[in-house]
Motif scaffolding. Sequence first.
Motif, PDB file in Angstrom:
ATOM      1  N   UNK A   1       0.832  -1.200   0.000  1.00 46.39           N
ATOM      2  CA  UNK A   1       0.000   0.000   0.000  1.00 46.39           C
ATOM      3  C   UNK A   1       0.865   1.247   0.000  1.00 46.39           C
ATOM      4  N   UNK A   2       1.868   1.282   0.886  1.00 45.27           N
ATOM      5  CA  UNK A   2       2.711   2.471   1.016  1.00 45.27           C
ATOM      6  C   UNK A   2       3.561   2.702  -0.228  1.00 45.27           C
ATOM      7  N   UNK A   3       4.004   1.620  -0.857  1.00 50.95           N
ATOM      8  CA  UNK A   3       4.848   1.747  -2.048  1.00 50.95           C
ATOM      9  C   UNK A   3       4.036   1.860  -3.332  1.00 50.95           C
ATOM     10  N   UNK A   4       2.734   1.590  -3.239  1.00 52.27           N
ATOM     11  CA  UNK A   4       1.893   1.667  -4.424  1.00 52.27           C
ATOM     12  C   UNK A   4       2.231   0.614  -5.462  1.00 52.27           C
ATOM     13  N   UNK A   5       2.545  -0.606  -5.019  1.00 52.03           N
ATOM     14  CA  UNK A   5       2.906  -1.666  -5.956  1.00 52.03           C
ATOM     15  C   UNK A   5       1.663  -2.148  -6.702  1.00 52.03           C
ATOM     16  N   UNK A   6       1.676  -2.139  -8.029  1.00 45.54           N
ATOM     17  CA  UNK A   6       0.464  -2.494  -8.785  1.00 45.54           C
ATOM     18  C   UNK A   6       0.163  -3.987  -8.737  1.00 45.54           C
ATOM     19  N   UNK A   7      -1.053  -4.303  -8.341  1.00 50.45           N
ATOM     20  CA  UNK A   7      -1.511  -5.685  -8.351  1.00 50.45           C
ATOM     21  C   UNK A   7      -3.020  -5.686  -8.110  1.00 50.45           C
ATOM     22  N   UNK A   8      -3.769  -6.341  -8.961  1.00 45.73           N
ATOM     23  CA  UNK A   8      -5.211  -6.443  -8.759  1.00 45.73           C
ATOM     24  C   UNK A   8      -5.465  -7.345  -7.558  1.00 45.73           C
ATOM     25  N   UNK A   9      -6.271  -6.840  -6.628  1.00 48.17           N
ATOM     26  CA  UNK A   9      -6.403  -7.491  -5.326  1.00 48.17           C
ATOM     27  C   UNK A   9      -7.776  -7.204  -4.733  1.00 48.17           C
ATOM     28  N   UNK A  10      -8.049  -7.876  -3.615  1.00 49.08           N
ATOM     29  CA  UNK A  10      -9.267  -7.549  -2.854  1.00 49.08           C
ATOM     30  C   UNK A  10      -9.133  -6.154  -2.277  1.00 49.08           C
ATOM     31  N   UNK A  11     -10.271  -5.508  -2.113  1.00 45.93           N
ATOM     32  CA  UNK A  11     -10.268  -4.182  -1.486  1.00 45.93           C
ATOM     33  C   UNK A  11     -10.956  -4.259  -0.132  1.00 45.93           C
ATOM     34  N   UNK A  12     -10.314  -3.670   0.870  1.00 43.21           N
ATOM     35  CA  UNK A  12     -10.959  -3.519   2.175  1.00 43.21           C
ATOM     36  C   UNK A  12     -11.505  -4.804   2.756  1.00 43.21           C
ATOM     37  N   UNK A  13     -10.666  -5.813   2.922  1.00 41.26           N
ATOM     38  CA  UNK A  13     -11.117  -7.131   3.394  1.00 41.26           C
ATOM     39  C   UNK A  13     -11.976  -7.064   4.656  1.00 41.26           C
ATOM     40  N   UNK A  14     -11.578  -6.360   5.721  1.00 45.78           N
ATOM     41  CA  UNK A  14     -12.410  -6.361   6.931  1.00 45.78           C
ATOM     42  C   UNK A  14     -13.697  -5.545   6.798  1.00 45.78           C
ATOM     43  N   UNK A  15     -13.845  -4.769   5.707  1.00 44.81           N
ATOM     44  CA  UNK A  15     -15.015  -3.912   5.557  1.00 44.81           C
ATOM     45  C   UNK A  15     -15.943  -4.441   4.461  1.00 44.81           C
TER      46      UNK A  15
ATOM     47  N   UNK B   1      -8.061   2.491  -4.264  1.00 39.47           N
ATOM     48  CA  UNK B   1      -6.767   2.274  -3.621  1.00 39.47           C
ATOM     49  C   UNK B   1      -5.835   1.596  -4.610  1.00 39.47           C
ATOM     50  N   UNK B   2      -4.639   2.155  -4.746  1.00 38.70           N
ATOM     51  CA  UNK B   2      -3.649   1.574  -5.634  1.00 38.70           C
ATOM     52  C   UNK B   2      -3.387   2.446  -6.839  1.00 38.70           C
ATOM     53  N   UNK B   3      -2.311   2.130  -7.577  1.00 34.39           N
ATOM     54  CA  UNK B   3      -1.920   2.948  -8.721  1.00 34.39           C
ATOM     55  C   UNK B   3      -2.819   2.709  -9.926  1.00 34.39           C
ATOM     56  N   UNK B   4      -2.735   3.614 -10.892  1.00 34.31           N
ATOM     57  CA  UNK B   4      -3.404   3.428 -12.178  1.00 34.31           C
ATOM     58  C   UNK B   4      -2.771   2.236 -12.896  1.00 34.31           C
ATOM     59  N   UNK B   5      -3.614   1.414 -13.519  1.00 33.41           N
ATOM     60  CA  UNK B   5      -3.124   0.303 -14.328  1.00 33.41           C
ATOM     61  C   UNK B   5      -3.671   0.467 -15.740  1.00 33.41           C
ATOM     62  N   UNK B   6      -2.784   0.375 -16.729  1.00 33.19           N
ATOM     63  CA  UNK B   6      -3.162   0.580 -18.125  1.00 33.19           C
ATOM     64  C   UNK B   6      -2.515  -0.484 -19.003  1.00 33.19           C
ATOM     65  N   UNK B   7      -3.147  -0.726 -20.156  1.00 34.23           N
ATOM     66  CA  UNK B   7      -2.554  -1.619 -21.143  1.00 34.23           C
ATOM     67  C   UNK B   7      -3.413  -2.837 -21.410  1.00 34.23           C
ATOM     68  N   UNK B   8      -3.107  -3.554 -22.475  1.00 40.23           N
ATOM     69  CA  UNK B   8      -3.930  -4.712 -22.848  1.00 40.23           C
ATOM     70  C   UNK B   8      -3.892  -5.848 -21.841  1.00 40.23           C
ATOM     71  N   UNK B   9      -2.875  -5.864 -20.982  1.00 39.90           N
ATOM     72  CA  UNK B   9      -2.761  -6.961 -20.015  1.00 39.90           C
ATOM     73  C   UNK B   9      -3.731  -6.837 -18.857  1.00 39.90           C
ATOM     74  N   UNK B  10      -4.226  -5.620 -18.557  1.00 41.33           N
ATOM     75  CA  UNK B  10      -5.021  -5.445 -17.335  1.00 41.33           C
ATOM     76  C   UNK B  10      -6.362  -6.164 -17.429  1.00 41.33           C
ATOM     77  N   UNK B  11      -6.934  -6.250 -18.631  1.00 40.18           N
ATOM     78  CA  UNK B  11      -8.203  -6.965 -18.788  1.00 40.18           C
ATOM     79  C   UNK B  11      -8.032  -8.442 -18.448  1.00 40.18           C
ATOM     80  N   UNK B  12      -6.920  -9.027 -18.899  1.00 38.16           N
ATOM     81  CA  UNK B  12      -6.662 -10.441 -18.600  1.00 38.16           C
ATOM     82  C   UNK B  12      -6.401 -10.639 -17.108  1.00 38.16           C
ATOM     83  N   UNK B  13      -5.678  -9.718 -16.497  1.00 39.92           N
ATOM     84  CA  UNK B  13      -5.397  -9.838 -15.065  1.00 39.92           C
ATOM     85  C   UNK B  13      -6.685  -9.743 -14.239  1.00 39.92           C
ATOM     86  N   UNK B  14      -7.576  -8.824 -14.621  1.00 42.04           N
ATOM     87  CA  UNK B  14      -8.834  -8.689 -13.892  1.00 42.04           C
ATOM     88  C   UNK B  14      -9.708  -9.921 -14.083  1.00 42.04           C
ATOM     89  N   UNK B  15      -9.742 -10.466 -15.298  1.00 41.91           N
ATOM     90  CA  UNK B  15     -10.528 -11.672 -15.541  1.00 41.91           C
ATOM     91  C   UNK B  15      -9.959 -12.854 -14.761  1.00 41.91           C
TER      92      UNK B  15
END
Length: 312
Positions: free
Chosen positions: A186-200, A226-240
């Motif tokens: 979170x502090x470094x803003x490392x890009x990775x598609x992930x769960x958001x707000x697990x306890x909430x 939360x997290x950095x902007x993600x762009x490019x043709x790979x993000x659709x595959x990562x989200x799927x």
Amino acid sequence: MEQVAAGITQLRIQRFVNLYFVETGEPGEWVLIDTGLPGSEGTIKKAAAKLFGDESKPKAIFLTHGHMDHAGSALALAEYWQVPIHAHALEMPFLTGRAVYPPADPTVGGSLAFVSRFFPPQSFQFDGHVQALAPDLHEPPFMPGWQCIHVPGHAPGQVAFFRHQDATLLGGDAFATTDHDSVPAILLGLPRISRAGTPITFDWQASWQSVAKLAHLRPNAIGCGHGPVMRGPHVADELLEFATHFPIPKHGRYVNHPARTDENGVEYLPPAPPDPLPAQLVLAGSVAALVASAVWWSSRRRVRTTQHEWAL
């Protein structure tokens, strides 16, 4: 600030909360999506002035949902700019002081869950300023070319915004673009598609379905709460891929039995599982007290021994 796509700028508040300035297509006109934590209004005004000029103001404020890190500065900005706040109808109880969101679940695991024990109850009083959005709106007010999509699970009336022209997605907290269960990520803003707000997140099945709905849009650019902007043709595959293998936690208050909400607020809460931390803190405190007592008695004994030796 970082550009997500043409006419869309992400502003990060305090290194981990995002909001978005979205141009409406007309010169000098724009809307604000989310407002960060309470007290962020000064930073947001300065960013708006830099982007659009000192006298500029948005046509409206849109909230993806009403949690404190998204709606925290909404009232201050709405009053300053004299503009309406828009949110989904199912968020109205929590934005008009009639209800409080389901409590955070500290037993679900992770660093955010640990600190969630200290989160205050979440509710706001925006009466007279907030207006309800209809669900799944094609072209919400002031946003031509955009679709407003209902994506519950993290919040009852959470919405995402999708621009079909260039497949740009503003996902709110349907998911995150950094590992929310890792403080360094979170502090470094490392890009990775992930769960958001697990306890909430109060309904994990609904959250999974919401992510799947967004994944099938095949976004080319993503900005989340939360997290950095993600762009490019790979993000659709990562989200799927993320949607296909959605990581529901192994345990927690809402994992097997979600909270139920309606237009009046919270209808049902599953029982809270035992939280081991208070007992662990008591045990740690007791051990610390015993150690401190032993050290004190040991030091007293040494002093007495020294005094006796000097007396001889």
